[in-house]
Write a protein that holds these residues in place. Structure first.
Motif, short mmCIF file in Angstrom:
data_model
loop_
_atom_site.label_atom_id
_atom_site.label_comp_id
_atom_site.label_asym_id
_atom_site.label_seq_id
_atom_site.Cartn_x
_atom_site.Cartn_y
_atom_site.Cartn_z
N CYS A 75 0.84 -1.20 0.00
CA CYS A 75 0.00 0.00 0.00
C CYS A 75 0.87 1.25 0.00
O CYS A 75 2.04 1.22 0.39
CB CYS A 75 -0.94 0.00 1.20
SG CYS A 75 -0.14 -0.35 2.78
N VAL A 76 0.24 2.34 -0.44
CA VAL A 76 0.95 3.62 -0.54
C VAL A 76 -0.05 4.74 -0.26
O VAL A 76 -1.23 4.62 -0.60
CB VAL A 76 1.61 3.77 -1.94
CG1 VAL A 76 0.57 3.69 -3.06
CG2 VAL A 76 2.41 5.06 -2.04
N ALA A 77 0.42 5.79 0.42
CA ALA A 77 -0.44 6.94 0.71
C ALA A 77 0.37 8.22 0.56
O ALA A 77 1.53 8.28 0.96
CB ALA A 77 -1.01 6.86 2.12
N VAL A 78 -0.26 9.23 -0.03
CA VAL A 78 0.42 10.50 -0.28
C VAL A 78 -0.09 11.56 0.68
O VAL A 78 -1.30 11.73 0.83
CB VAL A 78 0.16 10.98 -1.73
CG1 VAL A 78 0.95 12.25 -2.01
CG2 VAL A 78 0.50 9.90 -2.73
N ASP A 79 0.84 12.24 1.31
CA ASP A 79 0.54 13.46 2.06
C ASP A 79 0.94 14.62 1.15
O ASP A 79 2.09 15.06 1.14
CB ASP A 79 1.33 13.47 3.37
CG ASP A 79 1.11 14.75 4.17
OD1 ASP A 79 0.52 15.71 3.62
OD2 ASP A 79 1.54 14.80 5.34
N SER A 80 -0.03 15.08 0.34
CA SER A 80 0.32 16.09 -0.66
C SER A 80 0.59 17.45 -0.03
O SER A 80 1.27 18.29 -0.61
CB SER A 80 -0.76 16.19 -1.74
OG SER A 80 -2.03 16.30 -1.16
N LEU A 81 0.08 17.66 1.17
CA LEU A 81 0.32 18.93 1.86
C LEU A 81 1.80 19.08 2.23
O LEU A 81 2.38 20.16 2.11
CB LEU A 81 -0.54 18.99 3.13
CG LEU A 81 -0.61 20.33 3.86
CD1 LEU A 81 -1.27 21.38 2.99
CD2 LEU A 81 -1.37 20.19 5.17
#
Length: 308
Positions: free
Chosen positions: A35-41
């Protein structure tokens, strides 16, 4: 190799190209990347991986530099989600392990400190008890703290739960089956800005859509998934498209997202064909840059695709 030489799908223009420079050093992937998750902030990318004696969470910059990793209290990560609020950010992980940490949804701070455990650690679920999960597959948390859990990857529970910010059940829908609103391995969940909850109903080879306030069933898409079921649901940054991973055919499908109103039927507008045995499992989208990150359990890597 120029990307122009790749034959485009059904004569359509490519919408994305692989960022071959991400990450800078692929050797940091030492397990199976689920799995992968982006914290674009904050420009961060979190990767969950499995394996013996490997760090379970790796953190990269969006440019592809490895920053740090953490390992505590995560047994077998399945899904990962980053929540940014006005005051802080947190990382939510669904743990499908069968040991003392498993069958839970956990909240961490960005450096890996465990803040909250939702569920009954170590106890596989009973569909009768809301907070007893059976290998919960993924979680989506709203800024209000309301959360949506698809449970589970184990097959004992097949349901979608909405919990309040103090982890009380707001609504719960779904049982094991093929009928409307039933599930066979609900695997991924996301929300759109129009109050709809989208669920990858993996083994039924369809996406089902629900009203986020009431939990009522709004529609389903199956015609796009005759070859392989959907493993992920994520919107592009403009909410015009849905990105869906199809693990067994090593493909990302890009589907037109319906505006407010009827779900109608699904339309694949573009595809990204990955190499054989890549096995894309779950994806996430950078809501600032529009980049897609793909966690591949066959290739044991995360790849980044950037919009053209």
């Amino acid at each position: 190799q120029t990307f122009d030489s790749i034959p485009s799908w059904k004569g359509q223009q490519q919408m994305y190209k692989l960022d071959i420079g991400w990450p800078k050093i692929p050797e940091y992937f030492t397990g199976q990347t689920f799995c992968v998750a982006v914290d674009s902030l904050h420009g961060l990318v979190y990767v969950g991986q499995r394996g013996d004696n490997v760090p379970k969470v790796l953190v990269f910059s969006e440019e592809g530099y490895f920053l740090y990793s953490w390992n505590n209290t995560v047994e077998m990560p399945h899904g990962i989600f980053v929540l940014n609020t006005a005051t802080d950010s947190s990382v939510w992980i669904t743990d499908v392990g069968t040991g003392k940490y498993g069958h839970t949804v956990k909240q961490y701070n960005p450096s890996g400190k465990l803040l909250q455990v939702v569920g009954t650690p170590g106890n596989a679920g009973s569909s009768l008890i809301p907070l007893q999960f059976d290998q919960p597959a993924e979680v989506f948390v709203e800024e209000s703290g309301d959360m949506y859990v698809v449970d589970g990857d184990g097959g004992m529970n097949n349901r979608l739960l909405k919990l309040s910010n103090d982890y009380q059940e707001i609504w719960l829908t779904g049982t094991n089956g093929t009928g409307i609103g039933q599930f066979k391995i609900p695997h991924s969940v996301t929300l759109d800005p129009f109050g709809r909850v989208w669920v990858a109903d993996r083994d039924n080879k369809r996406i089902q859509v629900f009203d986020k306030v009431t939990g009522e069933w709004l529609g389903s898409w199956s015609s796009c998934f005759s070859e392989d079921g959907p493993y992920s649901v994520r919107f592009t940054a403009n909410y015009k498209y849905l990105i869906v991973a199809q693990l067994n055919i090593n493909r990302l499908a890009i589907l037109a997202a319906p505006p407010v109103g009827s779900i109608r039927d699904c339309v694949i507008v573009n595809t990204i064909q990955l190499a054989d045995e890549t096995k894309p499992h779950l994806v996430d989208v950078d809501m600032k840059s529009g980049a897609i990150y793909v966690a591949e359990i066959g290739a044991q890597q995360v790849q980044k695709y950037i919009p053209l």
